[in-house]
Design a protein around this motif. Sequence first.
Motif, PDB file in Angstrom:
ATOM      1  N   UNK A   1       0.796  -1.225   0.000  1.00 37.29           N
ATOM      2  CA  UNK A   1       0.000   0.000   0.000  1.00 37.29           C
ATOM      3  C   UNK A   1       0.821   1.264   0.000  1.00 37.29           C
ATOM      4  N   UNK A   2       0.254   2.252  -0.595  1.00 33.88           N
ATOM      5  CA  UNK A   2       0.857   3.571  -0.732  1.00 33.88           C
ATOM      6  C   UNK A   2       1.148   4.172   0.642  1.00 33.88           C
ATOM      7  N   UNK A   3       2.348   4.648   0.828  1.00 34.04           N
ATOM      8  CA  UNK A   3       2.706   5.352   2.064  1.00 34.04           C
ATOM      9  C   UNK A   3       3.637   6.485   1.644  1.00 34.04           C
ATOM     10  N   UNK A   4       3.189   7.744   1.806  1.00 33.42           N
ATOM     11  CA  UNK A   4       3.962   8.863   1.261  1.00 33.42           C
ATOM     12  C   UNK A   4       5.360   9.019   1.869  1.00 33.42           C
TER      13      UNK A   4
END
Lengths: 456, 475
Positions: A110-113
């Motif tokens: 998952x996207x994690x900035x």
Amino acid sequence: MLKQHTPFCLPTREDEVVPVARLHALAEQVIALGKKAGADQVKVHASVSQGLDIEVHEQAVEQVNFQRDKALSVTVYQGHKKGTISTSDWSSDHLDQLIKRAMALCAVSEHDPCQGLAPEGMVAEPRDLEAFHPWHITVEDLILTTQELERSMRCDPRIQQSEGAQAHTGVHAVLYADSMGRAYHRYSSEHSMACMPIAQDEAGALERSYAYTADRHAERLMPLEALGQLACTRAVARLGGRPIPSQKVPVVFDASDMAASFLRPFCRALGGRAQYRGESFLQGILGKSCFPQWMNINEKPWEVGDLYASWFDAEGVPTRPAPVLTQGVVNTYFLNLYAARRLNMTPTGHAGGWNRLRVSHTHPSQEALLQAIGTGLLVTEMMGGGENPITGDYSRGVSGFWVEDGAISFPVKTVTVAGNLKEAYQHLIGIADDANHLSELAVGSIATEGLTVAGV
Amino acid sequence: MLKMVQEHLLTPADLDPHVVVALASRMPAHIDWGDVYVQRIESEALSLEEGKLKNASYSLDQGAAVRINQGTHTGFAYSDDLSVNALEQAHQAALGIARSGATQCVALPARHRSVAAYAPHNPMLLPVAQKIDWMRWVDARARSVEPRLSDVQCSLRTTQEHVFFAGMDGHVAADVRPLIVVIVRVTLRVGDRCESGRASFGTRADGSVVDEILAERLVQKAIHQARTNLEAQAAPAGSYPVVLASGLPGVLLHEAVGHGLEGDFNRKGISVYSGRMGQQVTSSLCTIVDDGTVPDQSGSLNIDDEGIPGARNVLVEQGILKNYMQDRVNARLMNMPPTGNGRRESYACPPMPRMTNTYMLPGESTLEEMIASVKDGVYAVDFSGGQVDITSGDFVFSTIEAYRIQNGRITYPVKEATLIGNGPEVMNRVTMVGDTLAFDDGTGMCGKNGQSVPVGIGQPALLVSSVTFGGTEHA
């Protein structure tokens, strides 16, 4: 195909470990494959190790082990998601499959900035830390040296047996590279020798102890006779050890391994991950005090020839010498890129851990420190891992010596020391100037009140 | 098994099994033992925290090792390159340091065994989407059971290992070893107190065990532990009677008895149990077994890493020392049969005697009886691990969930503490043995000489009449 000087001969030159061009070519190949497979960013770690381990027991050779390892780890990033593969196989057809696998894993993550490589412009300045000093010794001679070390342990009639003596010599090459053009490498060597004598008392009870030496330069290892003598003295001193009644007394942790073990939870509590998760027993301690005012800790990652020196961290971020603790006040956390972003702070170059730490002292020697405490327990060995990193609760099995009127009185064993580290750190009594360089935390014998002994 | 290993390990590497067998048997006459070990380990790990799948990784490692033994002297070389050339080089290197002169020791034969402890599943085939759904279920369920959780962490690792073994005597063996390990950790924050709780599960069974029943059990256990530890008060300091729950507290046996009975230490005569075969070493209530045949346990072995079948070995019988755990070399040097305990962390390491699943057989008491019999002591339920000095016999193990017993009743939870004692002394103070055997959660790892291997531990509940409890409150 990895080429070598002569198989299973100890390398004497950097390119005999692995040619640096080979490392760079591998990284370029992997980065290209990653980009072709759709990665925005790619990070590569490659390493090669070669070494020799000798083990001797009662003068007979027990083990002669040749080591030859290589490792590759690749992380691909796509839209702030990531996937990682690792392997020992550097062959081209495998790499292609593995990168595809990494991309597939990246796709399900998952996207994690806060994920991603170091920012543009954050580059490490190469430094020659003189870490590569191969030991020019044949296998036969290393065996003879190890046998000699074992003999040098027999300097007391109570040493009737041995658990053995060991020697290790190894060379390594490490590369960090990424798709932003960073490519840093380091060659290093490390050598060590150890011996484990067994002492026996009149009743036939056995106690064992050990002594070891390690350095990047073989010439700087402790001389065999001194090392054997040290091990022998330690083993004999343990004879007749017994538990003591439970009580709260000052505890001194012997330099440097025991003292470092006692202080290491502090370093872990400064770790970025523990801080951003709110799971550190020193939560939010930056700028606050947790040790007495006389205490300072400085990180020195660039000491030439040091076992714990490095100019780049595991994410290619530069390291730098800096204070960690000044007059008891914490100056910095240990941050990797992710933790720095989570905490809105600048990365500190601590991906993979901290480097050489040097701790100040208050007393000229361990003797002076024992005199300062008067009565208490000197801990020379510890067992078990009872530390709670969230609360700071601490409970370890220990052995050592009872101290009475500032002097060692009799050996103690089968007891524990326990307490809370927040208190134990605040109530330090002093630190001796007897640090050695074996642990990364170069700290002398350290005394605290604030721990309770549990015994009979 | 052999065919499967050939298909997945040897053929892809262009390695002909006959070549491996020939290499193993090509040893000079004076060599006591030689073998070639080929291994492939494949693993995938996923981890979820803060509600997100943050880490997804895969690893693949393979290699081969040649080991040559003559007397006590072993030469060892390996390569992560499975070409015939690389194996030849390793063979040369290992042989190069073997000395001349024969020993008089003859190896005794190992016992035969035909029942497998685990089947050759491939947990790598578990679909990633299914694994992620399972972890999300755990996350959601934990947060609904306990809304005060600050975070839930869940990790799931699947591994498959292929092993091919060829001995100097022509013996050939192969094994396929699946392993699934799941860990759930929760952090609970109430006011300014914060604590964690953990539950895990490891197995060599197939992926169908990773279901909602397992998820529920792990969630409840982890939350219970976090809640308990949040309420925990200072632990007592000093010698106390301790009731140990069944299952994971069996780490007592691993440390107090297990390591001290490994064959290398006893061959060298440096263990507190050396020279004590046939003597009383524990209370007569104790029968302790090391058993590599327990179905699906992480410590089980169809074959050990020297091609010897995993076996059930009685180490201590009603208090009497009966056996040590051996690898090939130490068995031969001690003139005892091999026991199936020769293990390696990987192809890159030489084998040595290691435990498999170490447990005590049940007795006749009940847990209730034990607790009722204690006036002032501790009931310890879960442990994080331990360590031992096999020469003096002193050992430790550390609690992560324990309770005070006062006047025969459990009163309040106590903070984590390390217990310390002397192995034979503590084992002689086992005064009650419970009637129900349980095993640990299957995620135990044992470290020795820098090599880590999965092990199982187990026991019924036990009462130890006196052991030092390392808390902070002393009388």
